[in-house]
Structure formats: C-alpha cells, structure tokens
Enzyme design. Sequence first.
Site, mmCIF file in Angstrom:
data_model
loop_
_atom_site.group_PDB
_atom_site.id
_atom_site.type_symbol
_atom_site.label_atom_id
_atom_site.label_comp_id
_atom_site.label_asym_id
_atom_site.label_seq_id
_atom_site.Cartn_x
_atom_site.Cartn_y
_atom_site.Cartn_z
ATOM 1 N N TYR A 67 -9.509 5.601 -3.069
ATOM 2 C CA TYR A 67 -10.353 4.846 -4.012
ATOM 3 C C TYR A 67 -10.707 5.735 -5.181
ATOM 4 O O TYR A 67 -11.284 6.804 -4.990
ATOM 5 C CB TYR A 67 -11.630 4.333 -3.327
ATOM 6 C CG TYR A 67 -11.702 2.831 -3.421
ATOM 7 C CD1 TYR A 67 -11.813 2.211 -4.665
ATOM 8 C CD2 TYR A 67 -11.610 2.025 -2.302
ATOM 9 C CE1 TYR A 67 -11.831 0.842 -4.774
ATOM 10 C CE2 TYR A 67 -11.623 0.646 -2.394
ATOM 11 C CZ TYR A 67 -11.732 0.055 -3.639
ATOM 12 O OH TYR A 67 -11.736 -1.302 -3.742
ATOM 13 N N GLU B 202 -12.170 4.630 -8.466
ATOM 14 C CA GLU B 202 -12.833 3.939 -9.583
ATOM 15 C C GLU B 202 -13.318 4.951 -10.596
ATOM 16 O O GLU B 202 -13.906 5.980 -10.242
ATOM 17 C CB GLU B 202 -14.016 3.115 -9.064
ATOM 18 C CG GLU B 202 -13.569 1.870 -8.313
ATOM 19 C CD GLU B 202 -14.715 1.242 -7.539
ATOM 20 O OE1 GLU B 202 -15.505 2.003 -6.941
ATOM 21 O OE2 GLU B 202 -14.814 0.008 -7.538
ATOM 22 N N ASP C 255 2.363 -6.561 -28.096
ATOM 23 C CA ASP C 255 2.652 -6.706 -26.673
ATOM 24 C C ASP C 255 4.142 -6.423 -26.492
ATOM 25 O O ASP C 255 4.982 -7.285 -26.739
ATOM 26 C CB ASP C 255 2.286 -8.119 -26.207
ATOM 27 C CG ASP C 255 2.566 -8.315 -24.715
ATOM 28 O OD1 ASP C 255 3.265 -7.466 -24.119
ATOM 29 O OD2 ASP C 255 2.081 -9.319 -24.154
ATOM 30 N N THR D 66 4.440 -3.784 -20.075
ATOM 31 C CA THR D 66 4.640 -3.730 -18.633
ATOM 32 C C THR D 66 5.576 -2.566 -18.357
ATOM 33 O O THR D 66 6.404 -2.208 -19.198
ATOM 34 C CB THR D 66 5.284 -5.022 -18.087
ATOM 35 O OG1 THR D 66 6.532 -5.232 -18.747
ATOM 36 C CG2 THR D 66 4.388 -6.227 -18.315
ATOM 37 N N LYS E 294 9.825 -3.909 -16.756
ATOM 38 C CA LYS E 294 10.918 -4.667 -17.382
ATOM 39 C C LYS E 294 11.966 -3.662 -17.878
ATOM 40 O O LYS E 294 12.514 -2.938 -17.056
ATOM 41 C CB LYS E 294 10.343 -5.596 -18.439
ATOM 42 C CG LYS E 294 9.402 -6.638 -17.792
ATOM 43 C CD LYS E 294 8.769 -7.615 -18.750
ATOM 44 C CE LYS E 294 7.793 -8.531 -18.014
ATOM 45 N NZ LYS E 294 7.029 -9.407 -18.938
ATOM 46 N N ARG F 53 6.042 -2.273 -10.838
ATOM 47 C CA ARG F 53 5.447 -3.497 -11.390
ATOM 48 C C ARG F 53 3.994 -3.228 -11.791
ATOM 49 O O ARG F 53 3.120 -3.092 -10.941
ATOM 50 C CB ARG F 53 5.505 -4.597 -10.329
ATOM 51 C CG ARG F 53 4.990 -5.959 -10.762
ATOM 52 C CD ARG F 53 5.465 -7.022 -9.799
ATOM 53 N NE ARG F 53 6.914 -7.066 -9.821
ATOM 54 C CZ ARG F 53 7.634 -7.661 -10.782
ATOM 55 N NH1 ARG F 53 7.045 -8.319 -11.753
ATOM 56 N NH2 ARG F 53 8.948 -7.610 -10.757
HETATM 57 C C1 LIG Z 1 5.919 -10.162 -18.787
HETATM 58 C C2 LIG Z 1 4.966 -10.254 -19.926
HETATM 59 C C3 LIG Z 1 3.588 -10.101 -19.738
HETATM 60 C C4 LIG Z 1 2.920 -10.118 -18.388
HETATM 61 O O1 LIG Z 1 3.279 -9.218 -17.473
HETATM 62 P P1 LIG Z 1 2.825 -9.412 -15.936
HETATM 63 O O2 LIG Z 1 3.000 -8.049 -15.383
HETATM 64 O O3 LIG Z 1 3.740 -10.449 -15.361
HETATM 65 O O4 LIG Z 1 1.408 -9.842 -15.921
HETATM 66 C C5 LIG Z 1 2.772 -10.068 -20.854
HETATM 67 N N1 LIG Z 1 3.283 -10.213 -22.082
HETATM 68 C C6 LIG Z 1 4.599 -10.391 -22.299
HETATM 69 C C7 LIG Z 1 5.089 -10.531 -23.701
HETATM 70 C C8 LIG Z 1 5.481 -10.435 -21.230
HETATM 71 O O5 LIG Z 1 6.772 -10.655 -21.452
#
Ligand SMILES: *Cc1c(COP(=O)(O)O)cnc(C)c1O
Length: 417
Positions: free
Chosen positions: A52, A54, A198, A224, A227, A233
């Site tokens: 933990y 935090e 993003d 993320t 990807k 993940r």
């Molecule tokens: C995949 C994605 C997310 C979210 O990611 P998660 O890990 O599934 O919550 C946010 N923004 C964009 C543009 C994405 O392609």
Amino acid sequence: MTTPLENTDPEIFGVIRREVERQNTTIQLIASENFTSQAVMEAQGTVLTNKYSEGYPGKRYYGGNLVVDEAENLARSRACALFGAEHANVQPHSGANANAAVFFALLEPGDKVMGMRLDQGGHLTHGSPVNFSGKNYNFASYGVNEQTEQLDYDQIRDLAKQTQPRLIIAGATAYPRAIDFEAFRSIADDAGALLMVDAAHIAGLIAGGAHKSPLPMADIMTFTTHKTLRGPRAGCILAKQEFAAAIDKAVFPGFQGGPLMHVIAAKAVAFHEAAQPSFRTYAANVVANAAALAAALASHGLRIVSGGTDNHLLLVDLRSFQITGKVAQEVLDRAGITTNKNAIPNDPEKPFVTSGLRLGTASMTTAGMGPDEMVQIAEMIAAALRGANDIAVLDAVRAQANDLCSKFTPYPALASK
Ligand SMILES: *Cc1c(COP(=O)(O)O)cnc(C)c1O
C-alpha cells in the site's frame, strides 16, 4: 510439474492457457492492443502488488515504502526523459482515469471544453453524453472535414473562438492521420484555453520518433501505456511544472486510492524498453506496416478513410463490399483475424452496426511481421469478406492465419507443449 495457479484454480489457469493460444495463433489487428514483453509481465506479476503506497515517493501515508519508492521514481524519471516532459504522474490506473484526474485538476463542473466527436474518432472521455466527461463538463465537439475526412484546423479555430473553452483536447481513438499539435497550440492560445493532448494511441509512436511530439506544445499530455507504447495496461500524465502539484493532488487523494505498484514497476520497464534504439525501429515499422496494409486493402477495392494513414491505424469503409462493420468483425473472428467494427465519418449505420473496421499494426509488428505479411493479411481479409457466407472459405482463411502466426508467434515461450 504443475504451477501454483494450476493447483489452486485450474479453471482460470485454463482460461489463461487458452488466451495465450488465441494470441499466438490468430492475427490481432485491434489498433489499441499490443503484445507486451515478458519482462513487463514479469515485473507486473510480483510482490509489489502487496504494497500500500498512498501518496508519492518520500510522502507516503504508510511505512515500508522505501523500496517501492525507487520503482515509482524510476518510472517518473524515465517517463520524463522519454517524452521530454517536466513532470510525470505514473499512478493513473488507466487512460480514462488519467483524463478524469486532469479534468478534476484543471476544471470546475460545467466548464467549457472542446474535444473530438466520438463518432468521428474521439474517445468516450472527450465529452460523450454517457460518460462522466459529458455529464460533468460542457463539451463542444469538433469533427473531421466532410471531403478530406481529416481534421480541419480552420473549423476547430472557429469553434474555439465561438465557445471560448477553458480546455481544448487534441487526440483520438480512431484517427489515422498525423495530428498538428502546433496548430492546436495556436488555436488554444487564440481562445485563451489550456491544451491537453490525449496521446493514448500514439504514445509509442511519439516515443519512437514516428509521430511528432505534442511536447512542449501541450500543457498536459495523457496517455495509455498499453497501446503502441507496449507496456502494461495503465495510464500516465505528463505536465508542465506549473500544473504538477494540481495534477498530483487530483490523482491522489482526489480521484484514486492506492497506486498499483506492480503496474508502476511494469510501466518503468516499458519506458526503459521504449528508450532503446530498437524501439525507434519498431515504431517506424508499425507505421510502414499500416501504410502497406492500407495500400493492399485498397488494391482489393476497399476504400480507406481519408485516403490513407500516417500512424499505426487505418479505417476501412466496407460499403463497397456490401457488408456492415458488425458482420465483418464476426466473419473475420471466424477466420482467425481479430478486428473491431468502427464508425466511419458520417456513418449511415448505427454505432453498434457501423460501416467500417478499424485496423492497427502495433501487435503484428511486435510479432515480427513486415509489409509482405501485410499484403497477405489484406488478401485474407478480402477473401473472408467476399466469402462471408461460405464456411469453407472462412476455414481456409483461418488455416492461413494459423500458418502465418506459426512463423510470427508473440509468445513462443508461453505456448503449451
Ligand atoms: C484508449 C483511450 C483512452 C482510455 O484508455 P483506458 O485505459 O481504456 O481507460 C483514452 N483516450 C484515448 C484517446 C484512447 O484511445
């Protein structure tokens, strides 16, 4: 010899074994997926899950954090070095959480925000009415130009002038072209807005030099790690120093509880891997493979949305084949090719049906495939879609898919003997 999991829970053990086999023997073209390394998975499957933590390194709520502090510090400094960022928060459990924390840090409920339309490539967290973003903030959405099917920066600028948003979000989940972050910066400056990028999909391409970096144009970049970046993940936030304290406070205690230290350690491993010269080659190959796949599909008579791709993904307009996205996805699944149906710009079909497929090359490039294999995959896709009603055709394509994967197997060491 049986493993502890096999002994304790043969059912879940069996599920995992079958999923390894599925990933090893069928073609994976989901644009948001990848095959993470065994080093990343090894870090993730450790006793770090027990701790933990935090708070942040040096400022934790519980004792015993000196060791895991080192993991989080490594993850933070590697993320900053990889992207040239001033500050990194590596605690978000996912991309959606990263975005939520940024909104929580920078916005008040009801504030005006601009993001890309979901049905033209944006993400749920960019203002969809069913998502917390659309419910809590006042979103104005931009889309793509009807003719070019690409972002129209003049239109975005006009909308920003009209709406005067507090925050503009650039970035997408199904957009095959390069994004002009300089244009977004100038639009944000004109409108007096903050700019958040993003980069969930393209983070690995940015790290590998195959897409222009949003930094230093963006005030904040979320992404993320699973990807194109090929890590565990999870999510991550990069910020200019002036937003660092607000972002950290928003992630914890604002939005999340204890961080997932095993995943943070795995993120550190992924950042390390992405900083290697071989990752630059990987990112370039992902983009080259997407271009090869797009060209090969076009040669079979499928229209590629926007006329091509600059990144790891492409959108296919299926209407010339008289098949919907939904049916195409099912047919390809049957043929050993994993894809997802996806709306194309101004899609006449409903979101659960759609007229398109989104295909990405990050996974199969990790498995070692190149342009020649993309040509073969395009042939298999065209054959399966043409033979959608013919089980013999689908079985034949499935055999071809299995055969191709036997030469490009992501996890040979995990295959059951
Ligand atoms: C995949 C994605 C997310 C979210 O990611 P998660 O890990 O599934 O919550 C946010 N923004 C964009 C543009 C994405 O392609």
